[in-house]
Design an enzyme around this catalytic site. Structure first.
Site, mmCIF file in Angstrom:
data_model
loop_
_atom_site.group_PDB
_atom_site.id
_atom_site.type_symbol
_atom_site.label_atom_id
_atom_site.label_comp_id
_atom_site.label_asym_id
_atom_site.label_seq_id
_atom_site.Cartn_x
_atom_site.Cartn_y
_atom_site.Cartn_z
ATOM 1 N N GLY A 269 0.786 -1.234 0.000
ATOM 2 C CA GLY A 269 0.000 0.000 0.000
ATOM 3 C C GLY A 269 0.816 1.281 0.000
ATOM 4 C CB SER A 270 4.296 2.226 -0.800
ATOM 5 O OG SER A 270 4.498 1.859 -2.143
ATOM 6 C CG ASN A 271 1.939 3.392 -5.801
ATOM 7 O OD1 ASN A 271 2.314 4.451 -6.302
ATOM 8 N ND2 ASN A 271 2.563 2.250 -6.006
ATOM 9 C CG MET B 206 -1.094 -7.529 -7.048
ATOM 10 S SD MET B 206 -0.550 -6.508 -8.440
ATOM 11 C CE MET B 206 0.619 -7.615 -9.191
ATOM 12 C CB ILE C 244 -8.269 -10.235 -13.471
ATOM 13 C CG1 ILE C 244 -6.785 -10.086 -13.835
ATOM 14 C CG2 ILE C 244 -9.151 -10.043 -14.694
ATOM 15 C CD1 ILE C 244 -6.268 -11.165 -14.765
ATOM 16 C CG ASN D 32 -3.720 -0.340 -12.536
ATOM 17 O OD1 ASN D 32 -3.537 -0.560 -11.331
ATOM 18 N ND2 ASN D 32 -3.052 -0.985 -13.476
ATOM 19 C CG HIS E 258 1.477 -1.728 -15.495
ATOM 20 N ND1 HIS E 258 1.157 -2.998 -15.052
ATOM 21 C CD2 HIS E 258 2.472 -1.887 -16.400
ATOM 22 C CE1 HIS E 258 1.907 -3.886 -15.690
ATOM 23 N NE2 HIS E 258 2.724 -3.238 -16.509
ATOM 24 C CG ASP F 47 -1.419 -4.279 -17.142
ATOM 25 O OD1 ASP F 47 -2.039 -3.734 -16.206
ATOM 26 O OD2 ASP F 47 -0.705 -5.284 -16.989
ATOM 27 C CD GLU G 14 5.040 2.193 -9.041
ATOM 28 O OE1 GLU G 14 3.928 1.940 -8.564
ATOM 29 O OE2 GLU G 14 5.905 1.308 -9.221
HETATM 30 C C1 GAR Z 1 3.499 -1.021 -7.365
HETATM 31 O O1 GAR Z 1 4.790 -1.033 -7.915
HETATM 32 C C2 GAR Z 1 2.453 -0.993 -8.462
HETATM 33 O O2 GAR Z 1 2.828 -0.253 -9.578
HETATM 34 C C3 GAR Z 1 2.360 -2.463 -8.805
HETATM 35 O O3 GAR Z 1 2.430 -3.125 -7.569
HETATM 36 C C4 GAR Z 1 3.201 -2.352 -6.653
HETATM 37 C C5 GAR Z 1 2.349 -2.136 -5.427
HETATM 38 O O4 GAR Z 1 3.108 -1.519 -4.425
HETATM 39 N N1 GAR Z 1 1.149 -2.755 -9.484
HETATM 40 C C6 GAR Z 1 1.031 -3.723 -10.384
HETATM 41 O O5 GAR Z 1 1.950 -4.467 -10.683
HETATM 42 C C7 GAR Z 1 -0.339 -3.834 -11.018
HETATM 43 N N2 GAR Z 1 -0.284 -4.657 -12.164
HETATM 44 P P1 GAR Z 1 2.360 -0.774 -3.227
HETATM 45 O O6 GAR Z 1 1.367 -1.786 -2.635
HETATM 46 O O7 GAR Z 1 3.451 -0.448 -2.256
HETATM 47 O O8 GAR Z 1 1.680 0.424 -3.788
#
Ligand code: GAR
Length: 218
Positions: A17-19, A95, A97, A112, A114, A150, A179
């Site tokens: 969940g950092s994003n 993650m 679909i 989203n 990516h 995607d 990101e």
């Molecule tokens: C992030 O790098 C995001 O771009 C990727 O998963 C990571 C989640 O990190 N997303 C995908 O690969 C989607 N296809 P986070 O939980 O720390 O945000």
């Protein structure tokens, strides 16, 4: 989007969940055009749920293994989004679909992030894919979600150099920094109406240069 109130956003996560945290931090600014009202995960052990609760945001854990079908899970999620009166959904490391019906219900209202410069390197292991292809620039993309994985119209991208000696972890870490810059910027563009979807194309409002959706970190 309604002008009289901030755009109400739900963020869907599956893990760290950092994003999500970067969106929550950005939305704390008084003039940010969106508010994060719900964080939901398809895994009860998603670390980001605790981060979100720590910020006073409502959280839901919907364990996808408890539902008999993809449609049943998506219907439960849809019900949570409706109760929270959500305008816009942000996928942030979600993650899983969706069924076509769920994607259609949120067409133009679900985005989203990516970890690649789409349309290159769809799916998983994007950093390994980039290293194998030998590209010199790699990055991340925020896009509208469409039924094809995607493949949706692109809102914003950030690019970083691939350095000699990079492995997938080094590349992932360099891109994650971007990101966390890109997603809040892209959400602001969408929530403020400065960027919108017209058919299959993303259109920028008059007066914008397009650079608002393009970050380069060399
Ligand atoms: C992030 O790098 C995001 O771009 C990727 O998963 C990571 C989640 O990190 N997303 C995908 O690969 C989607 N296809 P986070 O939980 O720390 O945000």
């Amino acid at each position: 989007m309604r002008a009289s109130r901030k755009v109400r956003v739900a963020i869907l996560i599956s893990g760290r969940g950092s994003n999500m945290a970067s969106l929550v931090a950005a939305a704390q600014a008084p003039d940010y055009p969106a508010e994060i009202v719900l964080v939901a995960a398809n895994r009860p052990d998603a670390l980001g749920l605790a981060t979100a609760s720590g910020h006073g945001i409502a959280t839901r854990a919907l364990d996808h293994r408890a539902y008999p079908s993809r449609e049943a899970f998506d219907a439960a999620l849809q019900a949570e989004l409706a109760v929270a009166d959500i305008d816009l959904v942000c996928l942030a490391g979600f993650m899983r679909i969706f069924s076509a019906g769920f994607v259609e219900a949120w067409a133009g209202r679900m985005i989203n992030i990516h970890p690649s410069l789409l349309p290159l390197f769809k799916g998983v292991h994007t950093h390994e894919q980039a290293l194998a292809a030998g590209v010199r620039l790699h990055g991340c993309t925020v896009h509208y979600v469409v039924p094809e994985l995607d493949a949706g119209p692109i809102i914003a991208q950030a690019a970083v150099p691939v350095r000699p000696g990079d492995d997938a972890d080094a590349l992932a870490a360099r891109i994650l920094v971007q990101e966390h810059r890109l997603y809040p910027q892209a959400l602001a563009l969408v929530a403020s109406g400065q960027v919108r979807l017209e058919g299959a194309r993303v259109v920028f409002s008059e007066g914008l240069t397009g650079a608002e959706g393009a970050l380069l970190s060399l």
